[in-house]
Motif scaffolding. Structure first.
Motif, mmCIF file in Angstrom:
data_model
loop_
_atom_site.group_PDB
_atom_site.id
_atom_site.type_symbol
_atom_site.label_atom_id
_atom_site.label_comp_id
_atom_site.label_asym_id
_atom_site.label_seq_id
_atom_site.Cartn_x
_atom_site.Cartn_y
_atom_site.Cartn_z
ATOM 1 N N ASN A 101 0.831 -1.202 0.000
ATOM 2 C CA ASN A 101 0.000 0.000 0.000
ATOM 3 C C ASN A 101 0.867 1.254 0.000
ATOM 4 N N ASP A 102 0.456 2.236 -0.768
ATOM 5 C CA ASP A 102 1.152 3.525 -0.833
ATOM 6 C C ASP A 102 0.149 4.617 -0.466
ATOM 7 N N ALA A 103 0.162 5.024 0.808
ATOM 8 C CA ALA A 103 -0.829 5.978 1.306
ATOM 9 C C ALA A 103 -0.743 7.312 0.574
ATOM 10 N N ALA A 104 0.480 7.765 0.313
ATOM 11 C CA ALA A 104 0.650 9.052 -0.383
ATOM 12 C C ALA A 104 0.102 8.976 -1.805
ATOM 13 N N LYS A 105 0.322 7.863 -2.475
ATOM 14 C CA LYS A 105 -0.174 7.698 -3.844
ATOM 15 C C LYS A 105 -1.701 7.630 -3.842
ATOM 16 N N ASN A 106 -2.261 6.891 -2.886
ATOM 17 C CA ASN A 106 -3.722 6.823 -2.777
ATOM 18 C C ASN A 106 -4.323 8.213 -2.598
ATOM 19 N N ASP A 107 -3.664 9.013 -1.771
ATOM 20 C CA ASP A 107 -4.139 10.377 -1.516
ATOM 21 C C ASP A 107 -4.034 11.221 -2.784
ATOM 22 N N GLU A 108 -2.946 11.036 -3.524
ATOM 23 C CA GLU A 108 -2.701 11.828 -4.734
ATOM 24 C C GLU A 108 -3.705 11.517 -5.834
ATOM 25 N N ILE A 109 -4.002 10.229 -6.045
ATOM 26 C CA ILE A 109 -4.908 9.846 -7.140
ATOM 27 C C ILE A 109 -6.356 9.756 -6.675
ATOM 28 N N ALA A 110 -6.579 9.996 -5.371
ATOM 29 C CA ALA A 110 -7.925 10.006 -4.786
ATOM 30 C C ALA A 110 -8.657 8.681 -4.973
ATOM 31 N N LYS A 111 -7.942 7.582 -4.791
ATOM 32 C CA LYS A 111 -8.544 6.255 -4.779
ATOM 33 C C LYS A 111 -7.505 5.263 -4.256
ATOM 34 N N VAL A 112 -7.982 4.140 -3.766
ATOM 35 C CA VAL A 112 -7.064 3.073 -3.374
ATOM 36 C C VAL A 112 -6.607 2.388 -4.654
ATOM 37 N N GLU A 113 -5.298 2.278 -4.821
ATOM 38 C CA GLU A 113 -4.775 1.678 -6.045
ATOM 39 C C GLU A 113 -5.369 0.282 -6.266
ATOM 40 N N GLY A 284 -9.800 15.420 3.187
ATOM 41 C CA GLY A 284 -8.965 14.275 3.542
ATOM 42 C C GLY A 284 -9.627 12.971 3.138
ATOM 43 N N ILE A 285 -9.108 11.877 3.654
ATOM 44 C CA ILE A 285 -9.505 10.505 3.263
ATOM 45 C C ILE A 285 -9.861 10.458 1.772
ATOM 46 N N LYS A 286 -8.986 11.047 0.967
ATOM 47 C CA LYS A 286 -9.232 11.112 -0.471
ATOM 48 C C LYS A 286 -9.262 9.728 -1.108
ATOM 49 N N ALA A 287 -8.548 8.764 -0.503
ATOM 50 C CA ALA A 287 -8.512 7.414 -1.065
ATOM 51 C C ALA A 287 -9.863 6.723 -0.968
ATOM 52 N N SER A 288 -10.690 7.178 -0.046
ATOM 53 C CA SER A 288 -12.022 6.602 0.125
ATOM 54 C C SER A 288 -12.993 7.287 -0.828
ATOM 55 N N ASN A 289 -13.663 6.493 -1.650
ATOM 56 C CA ASN A 289 -14.641 7.044 -2.586
ATOM 57 C C ASN A 289 -15.844 7.576 -1.823
ATOM 58 N N THR A 290 -16.194 8.835 -2.062
ATOM 59 C CA THR A 290 -17.373 9.451 -1.452
ATOM 60 C C THR A 290 -18.197 10.077 -2.567
ATOM 61 N N ALA A 291 -19.471 9.727 -2.654
ATOM 62 C CA ALA A 291 -20.288 10.227 -3.759
ATOM 63 C C ALA A 291 -21.746 10.310 -3.351
ATOM 64 N N GLU A 292 -22.502 11.081 -4.122
ATOM 65 C CA GLU A 292 -23.944 11.127 -3.946
ATOM 66 C C GLU A 292 -24.542 9.922 -4.678
ATOM 67 N N VAL A 293 -25.604 9.356 -4.105
ATOM 68 C CA VAL A 293 -26.260 8.193 -4.719
ATOM 69 C C VAL A 293 -27.730 8.535 -4.931
ATOM 70 N N TYR A 294 -28.221 8.223 -6.140
ATOM 71 C CA TYR A 294 -29.597 8.554 -6.511
ATOM 72 C C TYR A 294 -30.405 7.279 -6.742
ATOM 73 N N PHE A 295 -31.647 7.315 -6.293
ATOM 74 C CA PHE A 295 -32.567 6.192 -6.487
ATOM 75 C C PHE A 295 -33.811 6.720 -7.207
ATOM 76 N N GLU A 296 -34.015 6.249 -8.420
ATOM 77 C CA GLU A 296 -35.137 6.716 -9.231
ATOM 78 C C GLU A 296 -35.973 5.526 -9.687
ATOM 79 N N ASP A 297 -37.154 5.411 -9.091
ATOM 80 C CA ASP A 297 -38.073 4.316 -9.412
ATOM 81 C C ASP A 297 -37.366 2.964 -9.358
ATOM 82 N N VAL A 298 -36.647 2.736 -8.253
ATOM 83 C CA VAL A 298 -35.947 1.464 -8.072
ATOM 84 C C VAL A 298 -36.925 0.434 -7.505
ATOM 85 N N LYS A 299 -37.072 -0.673 -8.196
ATOM 86 C CA LYS A 299 -37.953 -1.737 -7.726
ATOM 87 C C LYS A 299 -37.169 -2.649 -6.778
#
Length: 641
Positions: A101-113, A284-299
């Motif tokens: 694991n390369d913590a600095a690289k994960n932070d730089e590319i904003a994801k876990v390699e 911070g915690i740039k390596a962790s993916n954080t996003a909005e999630v949408y649910f539209e007429d999900v059965k």
């Protein structure tokens, strides 16, 4: 480097996972989290007034009592086989986090390699507490905590990616899922084939989770729910395939009316109608993916309802309460790394002709950093041991461990940077990344502000149950003279004794080593004073206390300090009794911490009734209102223009 390390860790990982899933399959050493839920525990006894007596130390603190079951002696429920198994995993995980694991690289590319993610999957890191028969490692809470210490030590971003997946993402399935739901979803989640996310927060509902607007309406045919809404700041939100989603559903009441209540659902991205926004650009915690999630007429099929309709809020709180201990463990490991980084610098840095570790100002920093880490570690493993022992009432201790750990880690890292000076401020050092990563821990999975109110209000509610007979008697005092006389006799004697300095606090002498007896006396006195303060508040303010957050904060801070005192007293005593290496140093950590904490408790409890403090609380509220009204600072500039 990667190829060599890859071969080394993969061979070890495969052997460990194989060992876990085969030869240990039927051994008690790998009792799963589900099996722990089924363990028999001591049934709490009912009081005369119908209240159930909790075994929680913090809960009983609000009654001025010492219930030692969960704290004294220091709890340790891990078996020898469990200890050996988790010890065998520590070195490979440490090696992986250092060499792969390369913590600095994960932070730089904003994801876990990608190769890091694949390596973690190989090691079984995505299903640590999933039962063995469902492709997991079947770790207990204590084993889990010990392992995530290693991850937190090296990369909090990776820690969040793993924690968001299993500590909350699919924890609801593990805790509340039906046999069919567990069988269907846990195997692919445990291997990391599918990633999970926990979807609770919405644009208009952060700490106020009950105000969510996402809705799920059952179809006329009764075969599915139609889910619509959106969630924000979802960890793993952009990469998850399985979501634990909380939505309002119409629930029929016993009287035939319909009321909207929160329900929990297992939602697959494959259902259709599920989409994600771009990754958030975070502090911070740039390596962790954080996003909005949408649910539209999900059965959502009806069989994907988690628990029962209308139980979603309870399930969400159960998940969060069960996950907080892992955060304290990860931050404990993180603090160790920061202390080591600062110590290495202080040992070699020369200023004014001497190495800086010889100066008192620096020595005080290292002492306080060490105490904060010691307290955090002590709390974390008390909480997970109680969970493993089958206790159900640990939510206040878990909340306190999260609050304390997140604030302690920030202080330790900040002081690390201060000791490193300009070097610590530079990106290459790595400490600035850790500080950025740490800031979120005081916000998510329950903000520290809300958790403090939770501790104070839950504890006071528990106290109120035991004061209810007195409250009822006050409504008709002439017909309840014996009840009132007994209460006020005890009430008066406790306060007179406190004023005269009598030692009326609960004794810990049978549980502790003599070398920490002075700290135990301070803790006993603090427990007694805390109980008196809680009783006074209940009598003076009653239900009005719900809105008195200045008082709630100080009551909670006192509870945090007292739990910390007892945690280190208990741990140091056990180390002394077992003649463990460095037990004397633990004694020093304990005694210095307790001396300082006792002063803070006294100050906070005094402020609950001190006239000047109460006036200051009112003044601060007025100042705040003026700032809000003016939408900025209230004073004029000293230059007049």
């Amino acid at each position: 480097m990667w190829k060599v390390a890859e071969k080394s860790y993969r061979l070890t990982a495969r052997s460990l996972v194989s060992l876990s899933r085969s030869s240990l399959r039927n051994k008690s050493a790998t009792v799963s989290a589900i099996e722990y839920e089924k363990k028999e525990t001591t049934v709490p006894k009912a009081e005369a007034n119908g209240s159930v007596e909790s075994k929680s130390f913090v809960m009983n603190l609000f009654r001025g009592g010492l219930v030692p079951d969960q704290v004294l002696p220091y709890p340790k429920v891990i078996t020898q086989e469990q200890a050996e198994f988790i010890q065998a995993m520590l070195d490979p995980m440490e090696k992986f986090m250092v060499e792969v694991n390369d913590a600095a690289k994960n932070d730089e590319i904003a994801k876990v390699e990608d190769h890091t993610m694949e390596g973690l999957k190989e090691m079984g890191a995505f299903g640590l507490q999933v039962p063995i028969e469902l492709n997991g490692l079947g770790l207990s809470n204590t084993q889990y905590a010990r392992l995530v210490e290693i991850v937190g030590r090296h990369d909090l971003g990776v820690g969040i990616a793993l924690g968001a997946h299993q500590s909350i993402g699919f924890k609801g399935i593990l805790l509340e899922g039906s046999k069919e739901q567990k069988t269907k979803y846990l195997p692919s989640l445990a291997t990391g084939e599918n990633i999970a996310a926990f979807c609770l927060t919405e644009p208009a509902s952060g700490s106020d989770a009950a105000s969510i607007q996402t809705k799920a309406v059952k179809s006329s045919c009764g075969n599915y729910y139609m889910l619509n809404g959106s969630k924000i700041w979802i960890s793993n939100g952009g990469i998850a395939e399985i979501f634990t989603v909380f939505a309002k559903t119409p629930v029929t009441q016993p009287d035939g009316t319909t009321k909207e209540k929160i329900s929990a659902f297992i939602v697959e991205r494959a259902f259709g109608g599920v989409s994600s926004g771009p990754p958030e650009n975070k502090m911070g915690i740039k390596a962790s993916n954080t996003a909005e999630v949408y649910f539209e007429d999900v059965k959502v099929p009806v069989e994907n309802l988690l628990g029962k309709e209308g139980e979603g809020f309870k399930i969400a709180m159960h998940i969060l309460n069960n996950g907080r201990f892992g955060m304290a463990a990860a931050l404990s490991g993180n603090m160790k790394a920061m202390i080591e980084k600062a110590a290495d610098h202080a040992m070699n840095r020369v200023q004014f002709g001497s190495k800086i570790h010889t100066y008192g100002a620096i020595q005080e920093k290292f002492a306080k950093m060490s105490m904060l880490q010691y307290v955090t570690e002590s709390m974390a493993f008390i909480v997970c041991a109680n969970m493993d022992a089958g206790y159900k009432d640990f939510q206040l201790e878990a909340a306190i461990s999260k609050v304390f750990a997140s604030e302690a880690a920030w202080q330790v890292t900040d002081e690390c940077i201060q000791i490193l000076g300009g070097m610590g401020y530079m990106k290459d050092c790595g400490a600035e990344r850790v500080l950025r990563d740490l800031r979120i821990f005081r916000i998510f999975e329950g903000t520290n502000d809300i958790l403090r109110l939770f501790v104070a209000l839950t504890g006071m509610q528990y106290t109120g149950k035991f004061l209810q007979p007195v409250s009822n008697a006050m409504k008709s005092p002439l017909t309840n003279i014996p009840t009132l006389a007994s209460f006020f006799k005890t009430y008066a004697s406790k306060r007179i004794g406190s004023k005269l300095g009598w030692d009326l606090g609960p004794s810990m002498s049978e549980h502790i080593h003599p070398d920490v007896s002075s700290s135990a006396k301070l803790a006993s006195k603090a427990i007694m004073q805390f109980g008196l303060a809680a009783e006074d508040i209940a009598i003076k303010y009653g239900k009005k206390f719900i809105d008195m957050q200045f008082l709630q904060n100080r009551l909670a801070n006192s509870a945090i300090d007292i739990f910390a005192m007892v945690a280190v007293i208990s741990r140091a005593s056990t180390s002394l009794n077992n003649n463990e290496e460095n037990a004397k140093l633990e004694t020093t950590l304990c005694n210095v911490w307790c001396n300082d904490a006792a002063k803070r408790v006294q100050e906070n409890l005094t402020s609950l009734s001190d006239k000047t403090s109460l006036q200051d609380f009112k003044a601060m509220a007025d100042l705040s209102n003026m700032v809000i009204e003016k939408q900025g600072v209230v004073q004029n500039h000293p230059l007049g223009f």
